[in-house]
Design a protein around this motif. Structure first.
Motif: not given
Length: 281
Positions: A252-281
């Protein structure tokens, strides 16, 4: 399903030598020598490295449950190792409820984590971790704080020392927006996460703050896969943790995690967001 909810004092990695670890190691060595086996020969029988056998015998490493079972069988089924293992203890720095999970974590081939409360211990900087320790209630003493950080830093070595282990993290965006420890601590934390995300065996995804559908609303989770391709899960609460071994519950937990991976930002978009957040600090 098995649970270990003993109250402890934090999470971390391998302990310093304790009397019980040294005693257990001496028992292993005595039984091995009585059987006329070298460390290399025992290592072959239990399917662990010679280095692991040596570390256990010298009391430097908490033996994995699989090691204990295989060594018991290889060394005559006397029952001595199983009884000795039940009395093993650790030095301060590792929560009692976390120990069973930590033993499996050190040999896992896959480790996945979803966190919505705080940055996972494997990804924390020293400044961020010490902020958590200093603000813990009941308050911790200086020695306890130091022991917890040493244990956590030791555990973090897994990311670089186990390049064949796949680590996947899904982190809620608000964990960075909270600015735990202040702006400078958060900026350092983001830099650290971005650096780890460059490792080939580490994947970091950010779950955006605005998300209409979310499979992880029941809370954080960790799952791991052993070399035998068995999956286990661990869920931590305010004062304890739940170790999950039941295959249906883990599924059940594996199923939920798999769904969350599709709901979260992609690897590239996640890095981009963190870089923007870092600059805004």
């Amino acid at each position: 399903m098995a649970a270990d909810s003993t109250v402890g004092a934090g999470t971390g990695g391998e302990p310093e030598c304790s009397d019980s670890l040294r005693t257990f190691g001496a028992v292993v060595q005595a039984l091995r020598e009585h059987a006329g086996l070298s460390r290399a020969e025992l290592a072959e029988l239990v399917h662990f490295s010679k280095h692991t056998v040596a570390s256990v015998e010298l009391g430097r490493r908490m033996p994995d449950p699989v090691f204990v079972e295989r060594a018991e069988s290889a060394l005559g089924n006397t029952g001595a190792l199983l009884k000795a293992a039940s009395h093993l203890t650790r030095q301060p720095g590792l929560a009692a409820w976390f120990r069973q999970w930590a033993r499996l974590e050190r040999m896992a081939i896959s480790l996945i984590t979803y966190e919505c409360r705080l940055i996972p211990g494997l990804l924390q900087t020293e400044a961020y971790a010490r902020t958590l320790f200093v603000n813990q209630l009941p308050p911790l003493g200086d020695e306890q704080i130091e022991a917890q950080w040493v244990a956590r830093a030791e555990r973090q070595r897994l990311l670089r020392e186990r390049p064949n282990t796949a680590f996947s993290f899904i982190l809620e965006e608000h964990l960075f927006l909270r600015r735990t420890g202040g702006v400078d601590v958060t900026r350092e934390l983001i830099d650290h996460v971005l650096e780890l995300a460059e490792l080939r065996n580490v994947e970091v995804q950010v779950m955006p703050q605005v998300r209409e559908n979310h499979a992880g609303l029941d809370g954080p989770m960790q799952l791991l896969e052993t070399p035998e391709n068995r999956w286990f899960a661990y869920n931590e609460g305010q004062r304890g943790g739940l170790f999950v071994s039941d295959a249906k519950e883990v599924s059940v937990l594996q199923m939920r995690y798999a769904r969350m991976r599709s709901q979260a930002l992609t690897l590239e978009d996640s890095v981009s967001l963190l870089q923007r957040m870092r600059g805004a600090q």
